[in-house]
Write a protein that holds these residues in place. Sequence first.
Motif, PDB file in Angstrom:
ATOM      1  N   ARG A 218       0.861  -1.195   0.000  1.00 11.18           N
ATOM      2  CA  ARG A 218       0.000   0.000   0.000  1.00 11.18           C
ATOM      3  C   ARG A 218       0.890   1.235   0.000  1.00 11.18           C
ATOM      4  O   ARG A 218       1.825   1.319   0.791  1.00 11.18           O
ATOM      5  CB  ARG A 218      -0.888   0.032   1.258  1.00 11.18           C
ATOM      6  N   GLU A 220       1.377   4.172   1.374  1.00 14.97           N
ATOM      7  CA  GLU A 220       0.980   4.998   2.514  1.00 14.97           C
ATOM      8  C   GLU A 220       2.176   5.816   2.953  1.00 14.97           C
ATOM      9  O   GLU A 220       3.294   5.570   2.524  1.00 14.97           O
ATOM     10  CB  GLU A 220       0.567   4.112   3.683  1.00 14.97           C
ATOM     11  N   ARG A 226       4.200   1.290   9.912  1.00 18.38           N
ATOM     12  CA  ARG A 226       3.448   1.505   8.671  1.00 18.38           C
ATOM     13  C   ARG A 226       4.425   1.529   7.504  1.00 18.38           C
ATOM     14  O   ARG A 226       5.262   2.428   7.416  1.00 18.38           O
ATOM     15  CB  ARG A 226       2.645   2.807   8.751  1.00 18.38           C
TER      16      ARG A 226
HETATM   17 MG    MG Z   1      -4.808   1.648   6.689  1.00 18.37          MG
END
Ligand code: MG
Length: 532
Positions: A218, A220, A226
């Motif tokens: 992803r 991000e 993350r």
């Molecule tokens: Mg998320």
Amino acid sequence: MSDKVKFQAIKGVRDILPPESALWNRVEQTAREVFGTFGFAEIRLPIFEQTDLFKRSIGIDTEVVSKEMYTIPDGDIEHIRGLRRSLLEWEIKFGDFGDAELFLGLAVTLLTFIRQAQEDGLTQFEDVGLHALGDLTVAAKELSDLISARGLSKDTDTWNRLISLVERIRLASDRLEIGEDMSLRPEATASVVRAYIEHGMQVMPGNVKLYYMGPMFRRERPQKGRYRQFYQIGAEVLGSSDAPGIDAEVIEMLMRLFERLKLKGAVLNINSIGDKNCRPAYVEKLRAELQKVRNELGADSQRRIETNPLRVLDSKLESEQGIIAKLPRIAEHLCADCRTHYDEVKRQLGLRGIAYQENWRLVRGLDYYMRTTFEITAPGLGSQNAVCGGGRYDGLVELLGGPAATKGIGFAIGTDRLVLSLQEAGEGETPGGPAGKAAGPDVYLAWFGAAAQSAAIGLARRLRDAGFVVELPAIEMKFGKSLGLADRLKARHAVIVGDDELAAGVVTVKRLSDGTQQKLGEQELFSYLRAI
Ligand code: MG
Ligand code: ATP
């Protein structure tokens, strides 16, 4: 000075090095064992899929699909799109057959490219448009021959046929649904469901219980916990039953895994977000309430009033917390079936002795969830504290073209975050092996001379077969240097083979912690090492 090229991993992705990789292996191995005892089997899935699979399942209005997906454009697909665009925009000039011939040529080229792309398995095309285009191209060739033989002039039947043919080719190209691009998977539930349908797994007895592990992608903003390539361990139960006992057992399985890994302080949050009977009315009510406080909300939440009001509940923005606390709650708007289901899930969790917190604001970021949703948080992770998210998705199989009555529930653990939390709690691996085991090889096998090397190679093989970790120097070294390396590698023993040892049929074993040494035959060496 010469410019040396220096490569670095791409932003948001990372390498997992020893000894951390050993912790990853332990986590994954434990998951395999625990999930196995619940009757789950592994499914290995591709890392990329047709983009449309994710769009349809996760939802176009979600952050994941609208902003975070890595979509890979395909060269030929782009070319096919270009050709189609030209066909659609082409202006046929009156009386100019040459122009029409170019147009027809383009239609043939388009068809050839599509055929090629299909043979290469690059993508799928909507069949009707493709067949129509094929038939029309044949017709175009015939007409083209006719015009060459008889010529072309206005208001003749041939001209009218040409114009109608051009229009029909345009229409077919327009209807031709050119296959989607492919995307790196942002999650794996869609793939599991795709595989379930593709392989007709609904005929299997009982519920189909599958688990997977691997990287997800992803785009991000990278931060602690993350990443852009991150890992998930997930499981899904698919089948005809939506019994609340299934929800509870899936959660029980997760909690057993966390227990086995000694993850402390994990908190289970649960909620029910209703189903297609009761959620739409709630969402409308929520939207209406949000409209009233629109100006007090941040930009993201303002946008979500239209696109996905439930997501506003998920907001972490400090200034919105007071407003959100006063919003209508889904629990008060559940239909009777959803209410009964939710109550029974809670009772079933109670039967299993599983503690939970009800969190009415727990909505999941992906569109396919309904009824039970849950999330597990763990300490040591800062604001990225969710280590696992999951929920029920009864309509997803049907949405992706499978049997209508199929129900589903599953979860995905963020492995990066789980590992991080274990490390923060001191449950990580020490260099050289799992906590408790001494670092470094069991045996550093120092050899001196060609004959000794040959003997050492044989001995190393027998030691390794017996499960000992053996470091065998690849080149001959001076005695002091070799033993120095043994120390630096934190070997537990140096086993020395030189001419004297060979002649006497023994090896010298030196315990590196205290320097004591003795001469042993091979049988004695094995007994000695085993006894430690
Ligand atoms: Mg998320
Ligand atoms: P978050 O709210 O933290 O963004 P999410 O709701 O997007 O999580 P899910 O799609 O439910 O997450 O994925 C399940 C789990 O995968 C999360 O609970 C988290 O542990 C992990 N996860 C999700 N996105 C990332 C990421 N970019 N990097 C690391 N782990 C992630």
